[in-house]
Design a protein around this motif. Structure first.
Motif, PDB file in Angstrom:
ATOM      1  N   SER A 167      13.064  11.112   3.490  1.00 49.52           N
ATOM      2  CA  SER A 167      11.922  11.434   4.354  1.00 49.52           C
ATOM      3  C   SER A 167      10.794  12.071   3.554  1.00 49.52           C
ATOM      4  N   SER A 168      11.136  12.957   2.640  1.00 52.90           N
ATOM      5  CA  SER A 168      10.120  13.593   1.795  1.00 52.90           C
ATOM      6  C   SER A 168       9.434  12.561   0.912  1.00 52.90           C
ATOM      7  N   TYR A 169      10.227  11.646   0.382  1.00 49.56           N
ATOM      8  CA  TYR A 169       9.654  10.584  -0.450  1.00 49.56           C
ATOM      9  C   TYR A 169       8.682   9.727   0.360  1.00 49.56           C
ATOM     10  N   LEU A 170       9.068   9.378   1.584  1.00 42.51           N
ATOM     11  CA  LEU A 170       8.193   8.557   2.418  1.00 42.51           C
ATOM     12  C   LEU A 170       6.884   9.266   2.694  1.00 42.51           C
ATOM     13  N   ASN A 171       6.941  10.547   3.054  1.00 47.37           N
ATOM     14  CA  ASN A 171       5.712  11.299   3.323  1.00 47.37           C
ATOM     15  C   ASN A 171       4.837  11.381   2.081  1.00 47.37           C
ATOM     16  N   PHE A 172       5.465  11.541   0.914  1.00 49.60           N
ATOM     17  CA  PHE A 172       4.717  11.650  -0.332  1.00 49.60           C
ATOM     18  C   PHE A 172       3.971  10.355  -0.654  1.00 49.60           C
ATOM     19  N   VAL A 173       4.670   9.232  -0.571  1.00 50.28           N
ATOM     20  CA  VAL A 173       4.031   7.971  -0.948  1.00 50.28           C
ATOM     21  C   VAL A 173       2.986   7.551   0.094  1.00 50.28           C
ATOM     22  N   LEU A 174       3.204   7.874   1.363  1.00 48.12           N
ATOM     23  CA  LEU A 174       2.204   7.538   2.371  1.00 48.12           C
ATOM     24  C   LEU A 174       0.914   8.319   2.137  1.00 48.12           C
ATOM     25  N   LYS A 175       1.043   9.576   1.723  1.00 46.60           N
ATOM     26  CA  LYS A 175      -0.152  10.366   1.396  1.00 46.60           C
ATOM     27  C   LYS A 175      -0.891   9.751   0.216  1.00 46.60           C
ATOM     28  N   LEU A 176      -0.130   9.309  -0.792  1.00 43.11           N
ATOM     29  CA  LEU A 176      -0.767   8.686  -1.954  1.00 43.11           C
ATOM     30  C   LEU A 176      -1.411   7.345  -1.576  1.00 43.11           C
ATOM     31  N   PHE A 177      -0.735   6.565  -0.743  1.00 35.54           N
ATOM     32  CA  PHE A 177      -1.325   5.314  -0.272  1.00 35.54           C
ATOM     33  C   PHE A 177      -2.663   5.572   0.407  1.00 35.54           C
ATOM     34  N   PHE A 178      -2.684   6.550   1.295  1.00 36.32           N
ATOM     35  CA  PHE A 178      -3.918   6.863   2.019  1.00 36.32           C
ATOM     36  C   PHE A 178      -4.991   7.381   1.061  1.00 36.32           C
ATOM     37  N   ALA A 179      -4.588   8.242   0.111  1.00 36.54           N
ATOM     38  CA  ALA A 179      -5.557   8.800  -0.834  1.00 36.54           C
ATOM     39  C   ALA A 179      -6.185   7.714  -1.697  1.00 36.54           C
ATOM     40  N   PHE A 180      -5.362   6.807  -2.234  1.00 34.57           N
ATOM     41  CA  PHE A 180      -5.894   5.744  -3.082  1.00 34.57           C
ATOM     42  C   PHE A 180      -6.673   4.724  -2.249  1.00 34.57           C
ATOM     43  N   GLY A 181      -6.199   4.441  -1.036  1.00 35.43           N
ATOM     44  CA  GLY A 181      -6.941   3.530  -0.175  1.00 35.43           C
ATOM     45  C   GLY A 181      -8.322   4.056   0.139  1.00 35.43           C
ATOM     46  N   MET A 182      -8.426   5.351   0.448  1.00 38.74           N
ATOM     47  CA  MET A 182      -9.730   5.942   0.745  1.00 38.74           C
ATOM     48  C   MET A 182     -10.588   6.058  -0.513  1.00 38.74           C
ATOM     49  N   ALA A 183      -9.964   6.350  -1.659  1.00 38.60           N
ATOM     50  CA  ALA A 183     -10.724   6.443  -2.911  1.00 38.60           C
ATOM     51  C   ALA A 183     -11.378   5.113  -3.261  1.00 38.60           C
ATOM     52  N   PHE A 184     -10.716   4.017  -2.934  1.00 32.74           N
ATOM     53  CA  PHE A 184     -11.269   2.695  -3.227  1.00 32.74           C
ATOM     54  C   PHE A 184     -12.383   2.300  -2.262  1.00 32.74           C
ATOM     55  N   GLU A 185     -12.667   3.151  -1.268  1.00 36.21           N
ATOM     56  CA  GLU A 185     -13.768   2.880  -0.340  1.00 36.21           C
ATOM     57  C   GLU A 185     -15.106   3.401  -0.860  1.00 36.21           C
ATOM     58  N   ILE A 186     -15.137   3.880  -2.096  1.00 34.39           N
ATOM     59  CA  ILE A 186     -16.353   4.477  -2.646  1.00 34.39           C
ATOM     60  C   ILE A 186     -17.555   3.527  -2.580  1.00 34.39           C
ATOM     61  N   PRO A 187     -17.429   2.246  -2.973  1.00 39.10           N
ATOM     62  CA  PRO A 187     -18.612   1.369  -2.870  1.00 39.10           C
ATOM     63  C   PRO A 187     -19.147   1.242  -1.454  1.00 39.10           C
ATOM     64  N   VAL A 188     -18.258   1.179  -0.466  1.00 40.76           N
ATOM     65  CA  VAL A 188     -18.704   1.075   0.927  1.00 40.76           C
ATOM     66  C   VAL A 188     -19.453   2.328   1.334  1.00 40.76           C
ATOM     67  N   ALA A 189     -18.939   3.491   0.955  1.00 36.05           N
ATOM     68  CA  ALA A 189     -19.606   4.750   1.298  1.00 36.05           C
ATOM     69  C   ALA A 189     -20.987   4.837   0.656  1.00 36.05           C
ATOM     70  N   ILE A 190     -21.091   4.384  -0.595  1.00 35.75           N
ATOM     71  CA  ILE A 190     -22.386   4.447  -1.288  1.00 35.75           C
ATOM     72  C   ILE A 190     -23.394   3.511  -0.633  1.00 35.75           C
ATOM     73  N   VAL A 191     -22.961   2.301  -0.305  1.00 34.47           N
ATOM     74  CA  VAL A 191     -23.869   1.351   0.350  1.00 34.47           C
ATOM     75  C   VAL A 191     -24.352   1.904   1.690  1.00 34.47           C
ATOM     76  N   LEU A 192     -23.463   2.507   2.450  1.00 30.77           N
ATOM     77  CA  LEU A 192     -23.850   3.087   3.738  1.00 30.77           C
ATOM     78  C   LEU A 192     -24.847   4.228   3.551  1.00 30.77           C
ATOM     79  N   MET A 193     -24.625   5.063   2.531  1.00 32.28           N
ATOM     80  CA  MET A 193     -25.547   6.174   2.289  1.00 32.28           C
ATOM     81  C   MET A 193     -26.917   5.665   1.868  1.00 32.28           C
TER      82      MET A 193
END
Length: 247
Positions: free
Chosen positions: A150-176
């Motif tokens: 369970s701890s492993y699942l929570n850890f990797v899901l947080k990393l998935f979300f963090a990297f997924g959001m980090a890769f949204e940088i071009p979209v955020a810049i275009v919107l700004m």
């Protein structure tokens, strides 16, 4: 009276689109649930490959072997349903957008979905093998390496979300750039601060070694530069269109 009717109709439409989005997640979850154990094993593979030969994952909760795989399956169903969920959001807001806004939002929704998937894939195939090898290589006397599922699942899901959001940088810049919050020249001037910030984020989300930090920081900086390029091109296009409209 007509205004209240319009509000009610919008609320009814919103409810219908939310139900459709939830139904799409359920439709994906049901068949995936049959493969819940296999999916969890696939998720755990990067850690299992890095663990010592005599080490194994453990379950500290009696119900964890059942609930952890199904939690993963539910999250995976949501990830896979993101395009349809975004389509429902697009269908709800599109009637209130101008034509030039529709031309921008539709590609942004598609690109944001692909970038999020790209961030998740990058974390799984590139980052996980490195960071788990690092963690598994740490030896403490009297401490056995055994990770709770369970701890492993929570850890990797947080990393998935963090990297997924980090890769949204071009979209955020275009919107700004599109909304006028900033422009490409201002972002270029802030590049030194962005470099430092990217490595700080990499330090917080990865093990404390330069290789792991760079695995997150370097892609963020590349995506930042791509975002500036696209944002500057769109800004110039918008200015030319405004000049044509004025003339």
């Amino acid at each position: 009276m007509s205004e209240s009717n319009n509000i009610i109709s919008h609320l009814i439409e919103l409810r219908g689109r939310i139900l459709k989005a939830l139904l799409s997640i359920l439709v994906l979850f049901v068949p995936l649930a049959f493969f819940a154990q296999d999916l969890y094993h696939l998720l755990a593979t990067p850690l299992l490959d890095a663990m010592p030969a005599n080490a194994q994952m453990i379950a500290t909760d009696v119900a964890a072997p059942f609930f952890a795989p199904f939690k993963l399956t539910l999250v995976l169903a949501f990830f896979l349903a993101i395009p349809f969920v975004l389509y429902q959001i697009w269908g709800f807001v599109a009637p209130g957008l101008y034509r030039n806004e529709k031309r921008l939002i539709a590609p942004l929704l598609l690109s944001s979905t692909l970038l999020f998937y790209g961030g998740v894939a990058f974390a799984y195939f590139v980052v996980f093998p490195v960071i788990f090898a690092f963690f598994a290589g740490i030896e403490i006397t009297g401490v056995a390496f055994a990770t709770d599922i369970s701890s492993y699942l929570n850890f990797v899901l947080k990393l998935f979300f963090a990297f997924g959001m980090a890769f949204e940088i071009p979209v955020a810049i275009v919107l700004m750039c599109w909304t006028g919050m900033t422009d490409a020249d201002s972002l270029r001037a802030k590049r030194p601060y962005v470099v430092v910030g990217a490595f700080v984020v990499g330090m917080l989300l990865t093990p404390p070694d330069i290789i792991s930090q760079s695995l997150l920081a370097v892609p963020m900086l590349i995506l930042f530069e791509i975002g500036i390029l696209i944002g500057s091109l769109y800004s110039r296009k918008s200015e030319e269109e405004e000049n044509q409209e004025v003339s």
